[in-house]
Write a protein that holds these residues in place. Structure first.
Motif, mmCIF file in Angstrom:
data_model
loop_
_atom_site.group_PDB
_atom_site.id
_atom_site.type_symbol
_atom_site.label_atom_id
_atom_site.label_comp_id
_atom_site.label_asym_id
_atom_site.label_seq_id
_atom_site.Cartn_x
_atom_site.Cartn_y
_atom_site.Cartn_z
ATOM 1 N N ASP A 34 0.822 -1.209 0.000
ATOM 2 C CA ASP A 34 0.000 0.000 0.000
ATOM 3 C C ASP A 34 0.860 1.264 0.000
ATOM 4 O OD1 ASP A 34 -2.248 -1.615 0.043
ATOM 5 O OD2 ASP A 34 -2.601 -1.356 2.205
ATOM 6 N N ALA A 35 1.935 1.271 0.800
ATOM 7 C CA ALA A 35 2.817 2.438 0.875
ATOM 8 C C ALA A 35 3.517 2.676 -0.460
ATOM 9 C CB ALA A 35 3.840 2.255 1.990
ATOM 10 N N GLY A 40 3.684 5.840 -5.557
ATOM 11 C CA GLY A 40 3.926 5.685 -6.981
ATOM 12 C C GLY A 40 5.162 4.843 -7.285
ATOM 13 N N ASP A 41 5.610 4.067 -6.298
ATOM 14 C CA ASP A 41 6.781 3.207 -6.474
ATOM 15 C C ASP A 41 6.365 1.818 -6.940
ATOM 16 O OD1 ASP A 41 8.455 5.228 -5.575
ATOM 17 O OD2 ASP A 41 8.348 4.552 -3.488
ATOM 18 N N ALA A 42 7.345 1.065 -7.403
ATOM 19 C CA ALA A 42 7.100 -0.326 -7.781
ATOM 20 C C ALA A 42 6.749 -1.130 -6.532
ATOM 21 C CB ALA A 42 8.342 -0.909 -8.438
#
Length: 59
Positions: A34-35, A40-42
């Motif tokens: 979720d984080a 917007g990270d992989a």
């Protein structure tokens, strides 16, 4: 230059609640997914670095 390598362990292994018998498991959980998604990270990937996550290494 100094380099620090931090091997990630799952929340349970951090506190000594290891798998018995050992079994492959990831270091991440739903909160980590979720984080990463919110940032917007992989999505996270990889196994927990605890020996209990690598039973083949103990053989």
């Amino acid at each position: 230059m100094n380099v620090i390598i931090c091997y990630a362990t799952c929340w349970a292994c951090k506190f000594g609640h290891c798998y018995d018998p050992p079994q492959q498991h990831p270091w991440w959980d739903g909160d980590d997914v979720d984080a990463a998604e919110a940032a917007g990270d992989a999505p996270p990937e990889g196994d927990c670095a605890c020996p209990c996550a690598h039973p083949e290494a103990a053989a």
